[in-house]
Design a protein around this motif. Sequence first.
Motif, PDB file in Angstrom:
ATOM      1  N   LYS A   1    -137.399  48.956 -67.302  1.00  0.00           N
ATOM      2  CA  LYS A   1    -137.710  50.392 -67.214  1.00  0.00           C
ATOM      3  C   LYS A   1    -139.201  50.624 -66.974  1.00  0.00           C
ATOM      4  O   LYS A   1    -139.590  51.587 -66.323  1.00  0.00           O
ATOM      5  N   ASN A   2    -140.025  49.711 -67.466  1.00  0.00           N
ATOM      6  CA  ASN A   2    -141.478  49.852 -67.337  1.00  0.00           C
ATOM      7  C   ASN A   2    -142.060  49.087 -66.158  1.00  0.00           C
ATOM      8  O   ASN A   2    -143.253  48.818 -66.113  1.00  0.00           O
ATOM      9  N   GLY A   3    -141.217  48.723 -65.197  1.00  0.00           N
ATOM     10  CA  GLY A   3    -141.710  48.172 -63.947  1.00  0.00           C
ATOM     11  C   GLY A   3    -141.885  46.671 -63.873  1.00  0.00           C
ATOM     12  O   GLY A   3    -142.485  46.163 -62.923  1.00  0.00           O
ATOM     13  N   TYR A   4    -141.403  45.942 -64.843  1.00  0.00           N
ATOM     14  CA  TYR A   4    -141.494  44.484 -64.793  1.00  0.00           C
ATOM     15  C   TYR A   4    -140.418  43.936 -63.865  1.00  0.00           C
ATOM     16  O   TYR A   4    -139.336  44.504 -63.761  1.00  0.00           O
ATOM     17  N   ILE A   5    -140.733  42.831 -63.202  1.00  0.00           N
ATOM     18  CA  ILE A   5    -139.730  42.134 -62.411  1.00  0.00           C
ATOM     19  C   ILE A   5    -139.528  40.753 -63.012  1.00  0.00           C
ATOM     20  O   ILE A   5    -140.450  40.163 -63.580  1.00  0.00           O
TER      21      ILE A   5
END
Length: 107
Positions: free
Chosen positions: A34-38
Motif C-alpha cells: 500500500k505504501n509503494g514498496y515492490i
Amino acid sequence: MTYDFMRLILFFDLPVVTKEQRKIYAQFRKFLIKNGYIMMQYSVYCKIFANREAAVKHVGVLGKNVPKSGQIRILLVTEKQYSKIEIIVGGKSLQEELVNGDSFIKI
C-alpha cells in the motif's frame, strides 16, 4: 535543488507458525504494498525516494508500523548503487519488471 534518488531496501523475517502470526505477516506485507514498496524477492522489498531526507523521514513512519516480533532490517542506497545489483541466478521479479518498465507482457 538536485534530486539524488535513494532506494530503501527492507529485509524481514517474521514468524508464521500460529494463525495470529500469519495474520500479522499478511498485514505488514499489505502495509508495504500500500505504501509503494515492490517485492524484489520473498521478504525483500524496496521503495524509491526522491532524496535521502525523504527516505530517512519514511524510516520513522516504517518504525511505527512494524510488527513487534521477528527481524526487520533496512538498507539505504543511492539509485546509482542500486542499479549495479547483479542477478546471478534467475532474473528480476515480475513486479520489478512491470514497475520499472524493463519489459512487458505479450498477450
